[in-house]
Design a protein around this motif. Structure first.
Motif, PDB file in Angstrom:
ATOM      1  N   GLY A  52       0.826  -1.207  -0.243  1.00  0.00           N
ATOM      2  CA  GLY A  52      -0.044  -0.091  -0.024  1.00  0.00           C
ATOM      3  C   GLY A  52       0.801   1.542   0.057  1.00  0.00           C
ATOM      4  O   GLY A  52       1.669   1.328   0.745  1.00  0.00           O
ATOM      5  N   ILE A  53       0.780   2.070  -0.771  1.00  0.00           N
ATOM      6  CA  ILE A  53       1.220   3.457  -0.937  1.00  0.00           C
ATOM      7  C   ILE A  53       0.314   4.660  -0.921  1.00  0.00           C
ATOM      8  O   ILE A  53      -0.607   4.491  -1.603  1.00  0.00           O
ATOM      9  CB  ILE A  53       2.317   3.399  -2.314  1.00  0.00           C
ATOM     10  N   ILE A  54       0.395   5.464  -0.222  1.00  0.00           N
ATOM     11  CA  ILE A  54      -0.312   6.621  -0.261  1.00  0.00           C
ATOM     12  C   ILE A  54       0.247   8.003  -1.132  1.00  0.00           C
ATOM     13  O   ILE A  54       1.397   8.192  -0.856  1.00  0.00           O
ATOM     14  CB  ILE A  54      -0.641   7.261   1.303  1.00  0.00           C
ATOM     15  N   PHE A  55      -0.561   8.438  -1.810  1.00  0.00           N
ATOM     16  CA  PHE A  55       0.188   9.523  -2.514  1.00  0.00           C
ATOM     17  C   PHE A  55      -0.498  10.865  -2.295  1.00  0.00           C
ATOM     18  O   PHE A  55      -1.834  10.791  -2.351  1.00  0.00           O
ATOM     19  CB  PHE A  55       0.029   9.047  -4.260  1.00  0.00           C
ATOM     20  N   ASP A  56      -0.094  11.894  -3.037  1.00  0.00           N
ATOM     21  CA  ASP A  56      -0.576  13.207  -2.965  1.00  0.00           C
ATOM     22  C   ASP A  56      -1.072  13.127  -4.534  1.00  0.00           C
ATOM     23  O   ASP A  56      -0.615  12.567  -5.300  1.00  0.00           O
ATOM     24  CB  ASP A  56       0.378  14.543  -3.054  1.00  0.00           C
ATOM     25  N   VAL A  57      -2.145  13.854  -4.599  1.00  0.00           N
ATOM     26  CA  VAL A  57      -2.938  14.041  -6.107  1.00  0.00           C
ATOM     27  C   VAL A  57      -2.198  15.338  -6.424  1.00  0.00           C
ATOM     28  O   VAL A  57      -2.495  16.578  -5.953  1.00  0.00           O
ATOM     29  CB  VAL A  57      -4.389  13.929  -6.010  1.00  0.00           C
ATOM     30  N   ASN A  58      -1.799  15.568  -7.830  1.00  0.00           N
ATOM     31  CA  ASN A  58      -1.473  16.815  -8.381  1.00  0.00           C
ATOM     32  C   ASN A  58      -2.708  17.300  -9.093  1.00  0.00           C
ATOM     33  O   ASN A  58      -2.934  16.831 -10.467  1.00  0.00           O
ATOM     34  CB  ASN A  58      -0.138  16.430  -9.305  1.00  0.00           C
ATOM     35  N   LEU A  59      -3.664  18.399  -8.433  1.00  0.00           N
ATOM     36  CA  LEU A  59      -4.766  18.481  -8.958  1.00  0.00           C
ATOM     37  C   LEU A  59      -4.479  19.110 -10.398  1.00  0.00           C
ATOM     38  O   LEU A  59      -5.571  18.904 -11.229  1.00  0.00           O
ATOM     39  CB  LEU A  59      -5.440  19.540  -7.818  1.00  0.00           C
ATOM     40  N   PRO A  60      -3.734  20.186 -10.627  1.00  0.00           N
ATOM     41  CA  PRO A  60      -3.776  20.832 -11.906  1.00  0.00           C
ATOM     42  C   PRO A  60      -3.595  19.962 -13.083  1.00  0.00           C
ATOM     43  O   PRO A  60      -4.293  20.019 -14.051  1.00  0.00           O
ATOM     44  CB  PRO A  60      -2.681  21.804 -11.672  1.00  0.00           C
ATOM     45  N   LEU A  61      -2.319  19.083 -13.008  1.00  0.00           N
ATOM     46  CA  LEU A  61      -2.392  18.112 -13.799  1.00  0.00           C
ATOM     47  C   LEU A  61      -3.394  17.247 -14.171  1.00  0.00           C
ATOM     48  O   LEU A  61      -3.963  16.530 -15.191  1.00  0.00           O
ATOM     49  CB  LEU A  61      -0.990  17.504 -13.799  1.00  0.00           C
ATOM     50  N   THR A  62      -4.072  16.485 -12.778  1.00  0.00           N
ATOM     51  CA  THR A  62      -5.108  15.847 -13.054  1.00  0.00           C
ATOM     52  C   THR A  62      -6.158  16.433 -13.626  1.00  0.00           C
ATOM     53  O   THR A  62      -7.045  15.713 -14.446  1.00  0.00           O
ATOM     54  CB  THR A  62      -5.377  15.169 -11.393  1.00  0.00           C
ATOM     55  N   GLU A  63      -6.632  17.696 -13.375  1.00  0.00           N
ATOM     56  CA  GLU A  63      -7.751  18.220 -14.067  1.00  0.00           C
ATOM     57  C   GLU A  63      -7.641  18.287 -15.538  1.00  0.00           C
ATOM     58  O   GLU A  63      -8.289  18.255 -16.477  1.00  0.00           O
ATOM     59  CB  GLU A  63      -7.854  19.616 -13.391  1.00  0.00           C
ATOM     60  N   ILE A  64      -6.463  18.563 -16.093  1.00  0.00           N
ATOM     61  CA  ILE A  64      -6.073  18.730 -17.302  1.00  0.00           C
ATOM     62  C   ILE A  64      -6.552  17.141 -18.088  1.00  0.00           C
ATOM     63  O   ILE A  64      -7.035  17.157 -19.225  1.00  0.00           O
ATOM     64  CB  ILE A  64      -4.729  19.114 -17.784  1.00  0.00           C
ATOM     65  N   ASN A  65      -6.356  16.060 -17.467  1.00  0.00           N
ATOM     66  CA  ASN A  65      -6.494  14.815 -17.864  1.00  0.00           C
ATOM     67  C   ASN A  65      -7.970  14.281 -17.446  1.00  0.00           C
ATOM     68  O   ASN A  65      -8.011  13.146 -17.422  1.00  0.00           O
ATOM     69  CB  ASN A  65      -5.270  13.796 -17.525  1.00  0.00           C
ATOM     70  N   GLN A  66      -8.574  15.004 -17.083  1.00  0.00           N
ATOM     71  CA  GLN A  66     -10.192  14.735 -16.353  1.00  0.00           C
ATOM     72  C   GLN A  66     -10.174  13.750 -15.475  1.00  0.00           C
ATOM     73  O   GLN A  66     -10.957  12.808 -15.452  1.00  0.00           O
ATOM     74  CB  GLN A  66     -11.049  14.227 -17.944  1.00  0.00           C
ATOM     75  N   GLY A  67      -9.270  13.521 -14.424  1.00  0.00           N
ATOM     76  CA  GLY A  67      -9.283  12.693 -13.529  1.00  0.00           C
ATOM     77  C   GLY A  67     -10.569  12.780 -12.665  1.00  0.00           C
ATOM     78  O   GLY A  67     -10.984  14.042 -12.437  1.00  0.00           O
ATOM     79  N   PRO A  68     -10.933  11.732 -12.058  1.00  0.00           N
ATOM     80  CA  PRO A  68     -11.980  11.788 -11.330  1.00  0.00           C
ATOM     81  C   PRO A  68     -12.330  12.563  -9.941  1.00  0.00           C
ATOM     82  O   PRO A  68     -13.199  12.184  -9.458  1.00  0.00           O
ATOM     83  CB  PRO A  68     -12.603  10.052 -11.282  1.00  0.00           C
ATOM     84  N   VAL A  69     -11.421  13.067  -9.940  1.00  0.00           N
ATOM     85  CA  VAL A  69     -11.319  13.682  -8.275  1.00  0.00           C
ATOM     86  C   VAL A  69     -12.066  15.173  -8.470  1.00  0.00           C
ATOM     87  O   VAL A  69     -12.357  15.738  -7.287  1.00  0.00           O
ATOM     88  CB  VAL A  69      -9.959  13.999  -8.099  1.00  0.00           C
ATOM     89  N   PHE A  70     -12.690  15.610  -9.448  1.00  0.00           N
ATOM     90  CA  PHE A  70     -13.263  16.700  -9.732  1.00  0.00           C
ATOM     91  C   PHE A  70     -14.799  16.649 -10.024  1.00  0.00           C
ATOM     92  O   PHE A  70     -15.396  17.563 -10.410  1.00  0.00           O
ATOM     93  CB  PHE A  70     -12.893  17.449 -10.902  1.00  0.00           C
ATOM     94  N   GLN A  71     -15.255  15.516  -9.552  1.00  0.00           N
ATOM     95  CA  GLN A  71     -16.598  15.130  -9.528  1.00  0.00           C
ATOM     96  C   GLN A  71     -17.436  15.818  -8.730  1.00  0.00           C
ATOM     97  O   GLN A  71     -16.920  16.107  -7.380  1.00  0.00           O
ATOM     98  CB  GLN A  71     -16.816  13.731  -9.459  1.00  0.00           C
ATOM     99  N   GLU A  72     -18.739  16.257  -8.526  1.00  0.00           N
ATOM    100  CA  GLU A  72     -19.561  16.840  -7.784  1.00  0.00           C
ATOM    101  C   GLU A  72     -19.421  16.103  -6.411  1.00  0.00           C
ATOM    102  O   GLU A  72     -19.514  15.096  -6.206  1.00  0.00           O
ATOM    103  CB  GLU A  72     -20.928  17.188  -7.994  1.00  0.00           C
ATOM    104  N   GLY A  73     -19.246  16.954  -5.169  1.00  0.00           N
ATOM    105  CA  GLY A  73     -19.228  16.280  -3.741  1.00  0.00           C
ATOM    106  C   GLY A  73     -17.690  15.807  -3.309  1.00  0.00           C
ATOM    107  O   GLY A  73     -17.446  15.544  -2.120  1.00  0.00           O
ATOM    108  N   ASN A  74     -16.705  15.946  -4.421  1.00  0.00           N
ATOM    109  CA  ASN A  74     -15.389  15.632  -3.761  1.00  0.00           C
ATOM    110  C   ASN A  74     -14.723  16.948  -3.243  1.00  0.00           C
ATOM    111  O   ASN A  74     -14.722  17.931  -3.756  1.00  0.00           O
ATOM    112  CB  ASN A  74     -14.625  15.000  -4.857  1.00  0.00           C
TER     113      ASN A  74
END
Length: 104
Positions: free
Chosen positions: A82-104
């Protein structure tokens, strides 16, 4: 937000059989504190099971990893990775990562 990646050797059912067998476990995971979502992973050829989880914070991810590792070891799994990572939000948003769904 924290992303948790977990994998382990898995000798149990996969595919549709896994889906049918683990419904109650999947439903219970939704009740874990801080969980936003989980993606179930499986690799039939390498006999691996696991998941990718998004948690609200580090403590929730750590607590879940500790509990889940203990549960898996009680089920006979020898090693849980198991590994815990930080999420790079600006780059994830460019690639439509599912962290930007309503309620997150």
């Amino acid at each position: 937000m924290k992303l948790l990646q977990v994998d382990f050797d898995y000798q149990g059912p996969m595919g549709e059989e896994m889906s049918n067998a683990l419904v109650e476990l999947a439903e219970s995971i939704n009740k874990e504190e801080g969980l936003i979502w989980k993606i179930w992973t499986e690799n039939v050829s390498r006999k691996l099971g696991g998941g990718i989880y998004l948690f609200q914070n580090e403590q929730s991810a750590q607590n879940y990893l500790k509990m889940h590792s203990s549960r898996l070891k009680e089920m006979g799994v020898k090693e849980v990775r198991g590994i815990i990572f930080d999420v790079n939000l600006p780059l994830t948003e460019i690639n439509q990562g599912p962290v930007f769904q309503e309620g997150n």
